[in-house]
Write an enzyme that holds these catalytic residues in place. Structure first.
Site, mmCIF file in Angstrom:
data_model
loop_
_atom_site.group_PDB
_atom_site.id
_atom_site.type_symbol
_atom_site.label_atom_id
_atom_site.label_comp_id
_atom_site.label_asym_id
_atom_site.label_seq_id
_atom_site.Cartn_x
_atom_site.Cartn_y
_atom_site.Cartn_z
ATOM 1 N NE ARG A 39 41.787 42.813 82.348
ATOM 2 C CZ ARG A 39 40.720 42.098 82.636
ATOM 3 N NH1 ARG A 39 39.699 42.052 81.781
ATOM 4 N NH2 ARG A 39 40.636 41.431 83.773
ATOM 5 C CE1 TYR A 92 51.257 45.260 85.218
ATOM 6 C CE2 TYR A 92 52.037 45.898 87.375
ATOM 7 C CZ TYR A 92 52.117 46.002 86.015
ATOM 8 O OH TYR A 92 53.050 46.830 85.450
ATOM 9 C CD GLU A 93 45.736 46.686 86.340
ATOM 10 O OE1 GLU A 93 44.524 46.480 86.456
ATOM 11 O OE2 GLU A 93 46.364 47.424 87.107
ATOM 12 N N GLY A 94 44.648 41.425 85.730
ATOM 13 C CA GLY A 94 44.083 40.193 85.182
ATOM 14 C C GLY A 94 45.203 39.355 84.591
#
Length: 594
Positions: free
Chosen positions: A294, A435-437
């Site tokens: 993140r 992406y990545e949350g």
């Protein structure tokens, strides 16, 4: 479409805003010095400018191909990756005991920004390996660390994160991939994973997949998830790639952007793997990877914004159109002389500097949390890092899309034509908020767990720091700095008011305002850090240190940000406090097209 790493901007943000010297003072990095920082940044810039950046446009046009389970990356990627490995860049921020350079992660963030600017598609490969390395260091067994870390840290082997499945995206607990014990300490992993970045490629001799799966009789949901290490090639007795494992790429996504990055559908058919950490404790290891990813995705937002900005800036100097007021000489004049174009470029530059400062501040505090000898100070840094991670990820990636879009706008009609390259930056940037949350998930994290940490202590500490900078600006002899304080103070007041409201609000109302709350937090934190930089720049001017024009420009950029972003920040309070009722009480009919 050229790129030159902004080494002076990066170094100023690292040293004068993020206070990199505080990491040096811990004594955890005995070889680390200001001279080494300069040398590392210059050498990384050469690699990114001269080797990787020229591949960005051709790789977008060529893309990747999949044949018989093997992926061919764009021309030039394997050779560029070999240069990356030769320089030891994958190991920059990892310990010497595993073959790394043993330098702070903040320098790793600076490298990551340059890689992402040079080619976001290329930079994604090393970025995924960073997260896997951190997971193995934190959760791997001694045997796993000994066998795999030196190879991944050197870059000889790459690594991936295998989380997502067709029915399990953000809801990781819905995954179905299974792991059955083989009876010899290994496991047979079977299932399908989608959207696996650099899941298969021709740049490294082995690929180490970190795969989330369920063991027999595991509990439902996230409590029953375990993490497994599954190599593409099983290491032989000498630790070299041996027999091909039961994992292969069966699909290659055709994406809106990042065409040079192989995004794969991976099939595991009884592939041999080994448990990382404890059974049913995979989420803890996953969050180690995700926190690393993140922050690096936030840096990715900065990187793509910088690349888009540089191209727009150069185009604006060359493109001639119309008559600009106050400009002598025959028309047409360069569009950079038109006030609205100059305003746009100034705002782009100021916002990039703010996002860079947020990401580097988070990285430095992460270093201090890990290495500070004083427990209380380390805990303070950990709270600040945790607060900033969702802001760095979401605010900076939203910014990347915004700046890339403005870059297209600066180009006008030519920006909408693929040949100019401006559109590529916009297409590439758009994935980062997803992406990545997703950024909505980051907003929920910030307004939920991060806001509630120790009764809101992390936010109270942040606001206290902002108010100290307001005081520093108010008492400055430079008349520009009190003007910054006049904008920063009401913005800080708005953040404090919003924080109090969010803490007291019910969960539904809090969630309804979470995205606006994250934006306000990012807007104010970015402005605060630019003001920190302005105070440092004024000190440099007073002490005749460095390039005076550069310092004056830092103060001017803070002023542009203050008069635009900070001036508008209190206006977000209404959206934050709107609550959930106006969204749900009218029912779905409100949202239907009539």
């Amino acid at each position: 479409m050229s790129y030159r790493a902004p080494v002076r901007d990066i170094r100023f943000s690292l040293e004068e805003i993020a206070a990199l010297d505080s990491v040096r003072a811990t004594g955890a990095f005995p070889e680390f010095s200001g001279d080494l920082t300069g040398a590392i940044l210059e050498e990384a810039a050469r690699l990114c400018n001269d080797v990787i950046a020229p591949l960005n446009w051709p790789s977008d046009q060529q893309g990747c191909t999949l044949k018989d389970g093997e992926v061919k990356t764009p021309d030039g990627f394997p050779a560029a990756y070999a240069k990356f490995v030769e320089g030891g860049w994958q190991g920059l921020q990892f310990g010497t005991e595993h073959g790394g350079m043993g330098l702070p992660r903040a320098l790793g963030c600076a490298l990551m920004e340059m890689l992402q600017s040079a080619s976001m598609s290329f930079g994604l490969g090393p970025m995924l390996s960073f997260g896997a390395i951190e997971a193995l260091i934190a959760h791997g067994s001694d045997e796993q660390r000994t066998l795999y870390l030196p190879k991944i840290i050197s870059g000889e082997w790459s690594a991936t994160m295998n989380l997502t499945e067709p029915q399990a995206g953000s809801d990781v607990g819905a995954l179905r991939t299974k792991a059955e014990p083989n009876g010899d300490g290994s496991w047979a992993v079977s299932g399908q994973k989608i959207y696996i970045t650099w899941g298969e490629h021709d740049c490294a001799e082995n690929i180490i997949h970190l795969v989330l799966a369920r063991t027999p009789d595991s509990p439902a949901g996230t409590k029953g998830i375990s993490l497994f290490l599954v190599p593409k090639f099983l290491p032989d007795e000498n630790g070299n790639p041996g027999k091909r494992n039961g994992v292969k790429a069966i699909g290659l996504e055709h994406k809106m952007g990042i065409h040079g990055s192989p995004t794969c559908t991976m099939e595991y058919a009884g592939a041999t793997g080994w448990l990382i950490g404890e059974e049913n404790r995979g989420m803890a290891a996953m969050f180690t990877m995700m926190n690393s990813a993140r922050l690096n995705v936030g840096v990715q937002g900065v990187g793509i914004a910088e690349r888009a900005y540089q191209q727009a800036f150069e185009f604006a100097k060359e493109r001639r159109q119309g008559r600009a007021p106050g400009v002598e000489g025959p028309a047409p004049h360069a569009i950079i002389d038109h006030p609205d174009v100059r305003r746009t470029l100034g705002l782009m530059k100021a916002k990039i500097e703010a996002a860079r400062a947020i990401c580097f501040h988070a990285a430095v505090e992460g270093d201090l949390a890990e290495h500070h000898g004083d427990e209380k100070e380390a805990a303070w840094s950990r709270r600040r890092e945790e607060l900033l991670i969702p802001v760095a990820k979401a605010w900076s990636t939203d910014l990347g899309v915004e700046i890339a879009s403005l870059g297209v706008q600066i180009h006008g009609g030519m920006g909408f034509i693929e040949e100019t390259g401006a559109a590529q930056h916009y297409r590439d940037a758009r994935i980062a908020p997803i992406y990545e949350g997703t950024n909505g998930i980051q907003a929920i994290d910030l307004s939920g767990r991060k806001l509630s940490m120790e009764g809101g202590l992390a936010f109270a500490e942040l606001i206290e720091d902002i108010r100290q900078t307001v005081e520093d600006c108010e008492t400055s002899s430079n008349p520009a700095l009190p003007e910054l304080a006049a904008r920063l103070k009401p913005a800080a007041d708005a953040l404090e008011e919003a924080t109090g409201w969010m803490i007291s609000a019910g969960m539904e109302d809090r969630l309804a305002g979470s995205t606006a709350f994250l934006k306000l937090t990012g807007d104010v934190t970015g402005g605060w850090l630019l003001c920190v930089g302005a105070v440092a720049a004024q000190r440099r001017l007073k002490e005749a240190e460095g390039d005076a024009a550069f310092s004056e420009n830092r103060i001017a950029l803070a002023g542009i940000y203050a008069e635009t972003v900070l001036a508008a920040a209190p206006g977000l309070l209404g959206e934050i406090r709107m609550g959930a009722a106006p969204l749900f009480e009218p029912g779905l009919a409100m949202l239907e097209s009539a």
